[in-house]
Design a protein around this motif. Sequence first.
Motif, PDB file in Angstrom:
ATOM      1  N   ARG A   1      56.821  30.052  64.712  1.00  0.00           N
ATOM      2  CA  ARG A   1      57.767  31.224  65.337  1.00  0.00           C
ATOM      3  C   ARG A   1      57.068  32.676  65.384  1.00  0.00           C
ATOM      4  O   ARG A   1      57.708  33.527  65.255  1.00  0.00           O
TER       5      ARG A   1
ATOM      6  N   LEU B   1      56.202  24.515  62.040  1.00  0.00           N
ATOM      7  CA  LEU B   1      56.919  25.159  63.056  1.00  0.00           C
ATOM      8  C   LEU B   1      56.540  26.619  63.303  1.00  0.00           C
ATOM      9  O   LEU B   1      56.717  27.294  62.258  1.00  0.00           O
TER      10      LEU B   1
ATOM     11  N   ARG C   1      64.521  18.306  65.914  1.00  0.00           N
ATOM     12  CA  ARG C   1      64.534  18.050  67.174  1.00  0.00           C
ATOM     13  C   ARG C   1      63.256  17.835  67.892  1.00  0.00           C
ATOM     14  O   ARG C   1      62.762  17.158  68.674  1.00  0.00           O
ATOM     15  N   GLN C   2      62.244  18.464  67.324  1.00  0.00           N
ATOM     16  CA  GLN C   2      60.838  18.428  67.701  1.00  0.00           C
ATOM     17  C   GLN C   2      60.216  17.089  66.901  1.00  0.00           C
ATOM     18  O   GLN C   2      58.983  17.125  67.147  1.00  0.00           O
TER      19      GLN C   2
ATOM     20  N   THR D   1      65.788  23.085  64.683  1.00  0.00           N
ATOM     21  CA  THR D   1      64.789  23.176  65.555  1.00  0.00           C
ATOM     22  C   THR D   1      63.530  21.912  65.439  1.00  0.00           C
ATOM     23  O   THR D   1      63.004  21.174  66.045  1.00  0.00           O
TER      24      THR D   1
ATOM     25  N   ASP E   1      68.361  27.269  61.138  1.00  0.00           N
ATOM     26  CA  ASP E   1      67.990  27.315  62.742  1.00  0.00           C
ATOM     27  C   ASP E   1      66.760  26.520  62.832  1.00  0.00           C
ATOM     28  O   ASP E   1      66.468  25.704  63.615  1.00  0.00           O
TER      29      ASP E   1
END
Length: 108
Positions: free
Chosen positions: A101, A99, A85-86, A82, A78
């Motif tokens: 989170r 990233l 996509r970024q 993500t 996941d």
Amino acid sequence: MALGRKGARRIVVDGTVYRWRLRGRPAYSQALCWSPCTYAVEHADRPGTTLVVTTNQPHPGNWLGSLGNPVLPSDVADAVATALRQGWVPTRPGSPFRLDRSAGFSPC
């Protein structure tokens, strides 16, 4: 920043093979639950930019005995999806792509 092969695990996301690794022993700030657990991901065949994912849980090896959930391959898949996509391009050289989170992380 290349990922060491020792201790790295393979994962396939959308037909592309990546390697990921969670540091076995926590960093000092992770051991004291001052900062959350992180792990790194890179392209398996042509490593370039490393993805560094900051989770919202303590490192499983923290010194305070606070329970942290293990990082599952589904979590890694996941995070890779993500990051892609970024704008993460895993085969292009450059600084680590971060990233974050860590929303909801509370020190032990």
